[in-house]
Structures are given as C-alpha cells and as structure tokens.
Design an enzyme around this catalytic site. Sequence first.
Site, PDB file in Angstrom:
ATOM      1  N   ILE A  13       0.865  -1.175   0.000  1.00 51.41           N
ATOM      2  CA  ILE A  13       0.000   0.000   0.000  1.00 51.41           C
ATOM      3  C   ILE A  13       0.905   1.230   0.000  1.00 51.41           C
ATOM      4  O   ILE A  13       2.072   1.157   0.367  1.00 51.41           O
ATOM      5  CB  ILE A  13      -0.982   0.017   1.198  1.00 51.41           C
ATOM      6  CG1 ILE A  13      -0.236  -0.076   2.530  1.00 51.41           C
ATOM      7  CG2 ILE A  13      -2.007  -1.086   1.077  1.00 51.41           C
ATOM      8  CD1 ILE A  13      -1.158  -0.038   3.743  1.00 51.41           C
ATOM      9  N   ASP A  14       0.359   2.354  -0.420  1.00 54.97           N
ATOM     10  CA  ASP A  14       1.154   3.567  -0.553  1.00 54.97           C
ATOM     11  C   ASP A  14       1.679   4.055   0.798  1.00 54.97           C
ATOM     12  O   ASP A  14       1.110   3.753   1.851  1.00 54.97           O
ATOM     13  CB  ASP A  14       0.325   4.688  -1.193  1.00 54.97           C
ATOM     14  CG  ASP A  14      -0.110   4.357  -2.604  1.00 54.97           C
ATOM     15  OD1 ASP A  14       0.601   3.573  -3.267  1.00 54.97           O
ATOM     16  OD2 ASP A  14      -1.162   4.865  -3.039  1.00 54.97           O
ATOM     17  N   LYS A  15       2.720   4.854   0.742  1.00 61.07           N
ATOM     18  CA  LYS A  15       3.352   5.408   1.948  1.00 61.07           C
ATOM     19  C   LYS A  15       2.333   6.065   2.863  1.00 61.07           C
ATOM     20  O   LYS A  15       2.319   5.825   4.075  1.00 61.07           O
ATOM     21  CB  LYS A  15       4.427   6.422   1.541  1.00 61.07           C
ATOM     22  CG  LYS A  15       5.006   7.214   2.706  1.00 61.07           C
ATOM     23  CD  LYS A  15       5.942   8.309   2.230  1.00 61.07           C
ATOM     24  CE  LYS A  15       6.426   9.161   3.393  1.00 61.07           C
ATOM     25  NZ  LYS A  15       7.300  10.268   2.947  1.00 61.07           N
TER      26      LYS A  15
END
Length: 346
Positions: A154-156
């Site tokens: 998942i994104d930062k």
Amino acid sequence: MAYEPELIEQEEQDLFEHLRIVVDKGQSLLRIDKFLMHRVENASRNRIQNAIELGNVLVNDKPIKSSYRVKPLDVISVVLPHPPRDTEVYPENLPINVVYEDDDVLVVDKAAGMVVHPGYNNYTGTLVNALVYHFQQLPTLPGNDGRPGLVHRIDKDTSGLLLISKNERSMSWLAKQFFDHTITRKYMALVWGDLPEDGTVTGYIGRSIADRRVMSIYDDPEKGKWSVTHYKVLERMGYVTLIECQLETGRTHQIRAHMRHIGHPLFSDATYGGDKILKGTVFSKYKQFVENCFELMPRQALHAQTLGFLHPTQKKQVLFESPLPPDFESALLKWRRYTTDVRDEI
C-alpha cells in the site's frame, strides 16, 4: 516446444510469474517436476513440487501430482513467486504493529507515513527493513528490488493492513489467490463531493503522459492495465462522502486514480488534487474549517481496513480488520459535526 511467459503484476511489483508451456511433439515421457526444472529459471525441484502440491501447476487445465509424466502437446500452466535474487536489505529495529502471526503468514497494520519497501530516496526506515530485523528467512523475490515476504503493498501515506508471507510455500499459495482475485481487500476512503449511489469504476490504468508520478485511466488497453474498484456509500456529509472500496484488481494508486477519474478525488490527496477545496461554500469560515481538517489529516484519506484470504495451512478463510487511525477518525468527526451544525442552522 512453444514457450510463452507472461508476468502477473500485483500493484506493478512483478511479484509472480505465470508460465504457459506447450510441450513439443517429440518430447519423451518425463516426470513433470524434472521437466519444469529445466524450463523455469532458477527453479529448484522443491520449489516446483511445492507449486504442484498447492495446485499452482495445471496440465490441460487440471491439477496433477509430481509423478505425472508429461506427454507431447500437453499444455502446462504454472503460477510461481519469482525465485530469490541477491538484493540486500539492511535490517532495522523499527516498531511494527503485528496483528496476526503464525508459521506461514504475518498481518501487519501499517501506519501512514511509513514506506513499505526500499526504493528511490527511501533505502532505510521502511517496513521491509523492519521485517528483516524482526523475522528471519522471509522469502525474497527477484524483479522487485528485494522485498522479502511482500505479497502486495500500500502507498506510503495509506494506512492499514498488509499481508506478509513467511515462507515460499505460503507465497505460492497466496500468489494463486491474488491471481484469481479471491483475496478480500476493503478500504475506507473519504472523497470530495456527494456520490449519488454505489458503483464500480473500471478502465486501463497507466502512467500519466503529463506527469509520470500520477496514474491515469484510459480506454485503450495499450496504455495501461485493466483495473476494477467497487465502491459503496457509507455516509454522506454534504461536501464529502465516506465510502468503502473493494479491490478486484490491485494496481498502483488504483483507488486514488479511480476516484479522481469519476470526479471525486480523495480528501487531502495532494497527488490527485484532493488537497484543495473542491466542494462547499465561499465563506472564509468554511475555508478555515477545511484547512483545519487538512491539518488534522495531512495525507490522503485512505485506510486498508479489511483483509481476508484462505489460509495456506489451515485451509480456512480468515478475516482481519483494522480500526480507523486517529487522524482519519478526527477528520471524520470534524466533518460530522460540521454537517450537524449546518443542518441545525437550517
């Protein structure tokens, strides 16, 4: 012999490979595990046998045993995690929130702001650096810059649940589920605007021509990869809507790009234009209210809340849920109060 490899990409990481092999007319009878050892790059016999045991090797669309002898013109399909590559990841003693752990899998609740794996400008301080410190012998994969155990990402600045494989057998098992789209992944998202009803967003997702950091949705399959997001309206708060998104595919920035594509960017998503006031009044009081919300949640309002899969050893469905983190909960509460105040004034 015809040999046709293709990559199955989970969020563009090239984690797994899908091989289709049509056996040559002149092929002599040979055990399939021995046959595949010479056809799959860096594949040990044990790795092949694990894949066969898990049902990840089909001959003429049917599962087989390791003792099966290949015949001329057999069509063999294989889904495998890529074998290990020599990419060093430095272990770091960083705190991680482990929701569940056994001999096969880890479920981690990632905080917003933590990068999942090492990459450009982020070679330390990542979740993977923490994983290799806390857990030994996580399976690593080639073609993905040394991301041991990662089944997806998942994104930062997205918070929530991540599934980690602790051994190659479970990696193969989970690879098949991702390929078949049977993993359950649900996200909570706060988006700009009043969504009229539940719906589904589809399209070919690829890098924007204007800005390579941003993903765009296209009608042309040559410009991207097929993507599907189902969403359900949970709560309307006038100028924003709380929704639940269920992923059918898992592409880079999928939910963020999909919601912008239909005109409802995620609240506070700077990359996709959600960090500006897109709906509402022109009054300075309202503007200050929204700015306060941005300060409470200075990242996209997206949380990986639900994760479900068929366990590789227990052979039963397991489901995990993560509560909304404090920043998301605070912004949501502020919008609810604002909506109530407006209604009271009317």
